[in-house]
Write an enzyme that holds these catalytic residues in place. Structure first.
Site, PDB file in Angstrom:
ATOM      1  N   MET A  54     -43.157  12.336  81.743  1.00  0.00           N
ATOM      2  CA  MET A  54     -44.402  12.610  81.218  1.00  0.00           C
ATOM      3  C   MET A  54     -45.053  11.426  80.572  1.00  0.00           C
ATOM      4  O   MET A  54     -45.667  11.622  79.362  1.00  0.00           O
ATOM      5  CB  MET A  54     -44.325  13.793  80.018  1.00  0.00           C
ATOM      6  CG  MET A  54     -43.785  15.102  80.770  1.00  0.00           C
ATOM      7  SD  MET A  54     -43.791  16.427  79.463  1.00  0.00           S
ATOM      8  CE  MET A  54     -42.423  15.773  78.596  1.00  0.00           C
ATOM      9  N   LYS A  89     -50.186  23.972  83.418  1.00  0.00           N
ATOM     10  CA  LYS A  89     -50.853  23.093  82.421  1.00  0.00           C
ATOM     11  C   LYS A  89     -51.152  21.712  82.957  1.00  0.00           C
ATOM     12  O   LYS A  89     -50.343  21.129  83.576  1.00  0.00           O
ATOM     13  CB  LYS A  89     -50.004  22.819  80.981  1.00  0.00           C
ATOM     14  CG  LYS A  89     -49.603  24.034  80.209  1.00  0.00           C
ATOM     15  CD  LYS A  89     -48.804  23.746  79.229  1.00  0.00           C
ATOM     16  CE  LYS A  89     -48.413  25.001  78.404  1.00  0.00           C
ATOM     17  NZ  LYS A  89     -47.530  25.760  78.898  1.00  0.00           N
ATOM     18  N   ASP A 101     -45.436  27.634  86.735  1.00  0.00           N
ATOM     19  CA  ASP A 101     -46.278  26.317  86.461  1.00  0.00           C
ATOM     20  C   ASP A 101     -46.680  25.778  87.588  1.00  0.00           C
ATOM     21  O   ASP A 101     -46.288  26.120  88.760  1.00  0.00           O
ATOM     22  CB  ASP A 101     -45.200  25.356  85.731  1.00  0.00           C
ATOM     23  CG  ASP A 101     -45.244  25.844  84.167  1.00  0.00           C
ATOM     24  OD1 ASP A 101     -45.791  26.831  83.629  1.00  0.00           O
ATOM     25  OD2 ASP A 101     -44.215  25.245  83.447  1.00  0.00           O
TER      26      ASP A 101
END
Length: 353
Positions: free
Chosen positions: A280, A165, A143
Site C-alpha cells: 500500500m 475500498k 473486496d
C-alpha cells in the site's frame, strides 16, 4: 474450449450486470479479451449497497467498487448505449429475482463468518479450503482485490455483496462491513468474507474477527497467500536468499514517514539488513525511499515495484532506491502494487522463462 482460445484479443461487450458479472469480467480478462461493460454508473442488481444501515440490510447482488475500480485502472471500458454490432462477442446479463433476506440455514440459530484470504487476483492461487467456502456460502462479502473469477463457483442463490475500498475513492466503512457480517450470521447464514492476500496481513481481518466474537458469532479463518511474498515471487524476486539476506520486513506504506499516524521506526528498518517489502505504498514510495536513504540505506540499493501481480495486467520496474519512485511513475504502475527494497530486488530467478 478454453477462454484463451475463445476470447483472446476479441472485443467483448457485457450488457447489463448481474450476480455473475464480476466473475465473468475477471475470467474474460484472464482470457485476453478486451472488455466493455454497458451499464449505467452505479449499476447493481436489485439496487442497494453494502453500507446500508444494518438494521435494514439490503442483501442483494452488487458490483459496487469492483467495476469502477477496473475501469479506473484501464482494465475494462464502461459505456452506455453501445452498438452490439461493433463487438465480436456480446454477453447479456440475466438478473436473478431480488431476495429480500437471502438464504437461511434453518437448523442454525446463529451462522458463521468465514474469513478467507484469497491470495492474488489469480483464482489459481486460492486455497482448496477457500474454494470450498465459496461453494457453500449463503452470503459472500468481497473486496475489490479478491480473486473474483472464483465467484463462478458460488451457489446460484448465494448473495454476493461488493464492499471494496478504492484508494482515495469510493469505499464502504469498516463499521458497516462488520455490522453486515454480524447481521447475516445472526440470521443463521453461512457468511464468507473474501479478500485478496491474507486477511491478517494489513487486511483488517483481525478487526472483523474481534467484532464477530464480541457479537457471539463463530469465526473460521482460512489463511491466504500474502502479496508481500507472492508478488515478488511472481516477478522472480525471492524475498530471502541464503547468500544475500536472512530475513524480510513487511510494512504498510499507507502513511508516509513523518506523518503523525505513522508508528514505524524507519531508522531501525533501514538498519535491519533485511529485505524491505512495502504494501500500500505507491503514493508514498518517494517519501519512503527518501527517508530510508536519510537513515543510511545506500541510494544504489536495488529496488523493484510489482503492480497487479497475478493478473494479466501485471507489470514491474526495477531501479536503484534513489530512482524507484520515478521509474514506477514513468512505467505507469499504480495500486495495487508491492515495493521490494534490498539486494534480492536485483535478482530475476525466472529469467529466460
Amino acid at each position: 474450449m478454453s477462454p484463451e482460445l475463445t476470447f483472446r484479443g476479441r472485443r467483448v461487450l457485457l450488457v447489463g450486470t448481474d450476480s455473475g458479472t464480476a466473475a465473468t469480467v475477471h475470467a474474460l480478462l484472464r482470457g485476453g479479451a478486451r472488455v466493455t461493460v454497458d451499464a449505467p454508473e452505479g449499476a447493481s442488481v436489485g439496487g442497494s449497497v453494502a453500507a446500508t444501515a444494518p438494521s435494514t440490510p439490503s442483501v442483494r447482488h452488487t458490483l459496487g467498487a469492483t467495476l469502477e475500480d477496473l475501469a479506473q485502472r484501464g482494465l475494462v471500458t464502461r459505456t452506455t448505449g453501445a452498438d452490439p454490432a461493433a463487438y465480436d462477442v456480446v454477453i447479456r446479463s440475466r438478473p436473478v429475482p431480488e431476495q429480500a433476506a437471502g438464504p437461511r440455514a434453518a437448523d442454525k440459530a446463529v451462522g458463521t463468518v468465514t474469513l478467507v484470504g484469497g491470495g492474488l487476483g489469480d483464482p489459481g492461487l486460492l486455497t482448496v479450503a477457500g474454494l470450498e467456502a465459496i461453494c457453500t456460502a449463503d452470503v459472500i462479502v468481497h473486496d475489490r482485490l479478491a480473486p473474483l473469477g472464483a465467484l463462478q463457483h458460488a451457489r446460484a442463490d448465494a448473495v454476493v455483496i461488493d464492499v471494496g475500498k478504492i484508494p482515495r475513492g469510493a469505499f464502504t466503512p469498516q463499521e458497516s462491513i462488520n455490522a453486515l457480517l454480524i447481521e447475516h450470521a445472526r440470521a443463521g447464514r453461512a457468511v464468507l468474507r473474501l479478500k485478496g492476500g491474507d486477511n491478517f496481513v494489513f487486511g483488517r481481518g483481525g478487526e472483523e474477527a474481534e467484532a464477530c466474537a464480541a457479537a457471539g458469532v463463530p469465526v473460521v479463518v482460512v489463511p491466504g497467500v500474502s502479496s508481500s511474498i507472492a508478488a515478488p515471487a511472481l516477478a522472480g524476486i525471492p524475498v530471502t536468499h541464503r547468500t544475500l539476506v536472512q530475513g524480510f520486513t513487511v510494512v504498510s506504506g499507507h502513511v508516509p514517514p513523518g506523518d503523525p499516524r505513522s508508528t514505524l521506526d524507519w531508522g531501525a528498518i533501514a538498519r535491519s539488513r533485511t529485505t524491505i517489502v512495502v504494501l500500500m505504498g505507491v503514493a508514498t514510495l518517494e517519501a519512503i525511499a527518501n527517508e530510508l536513504m536519510a537513515q543510511g540505506l545506500p541510494p544504489d540499493t536495488p529496488a523493484a515495484v510489482i503492480a497487479d501481480a497475478g493478473l494479466p495486467s501485471s507489470g514491474s520496474v526495477r531501479a536503484p532506491l534513489c530512482r524507484i519512485a520515478e521509474e514506477a511513475r514513468v512505467g505507469g504502475l499504480g495500486a495495487p502494487a508491492v515495493a521490494v527494497i534490498g539486494a534480492v530486488a536485483a535478482l530475476d530467478v525466472l529469467a529466460g522463462r
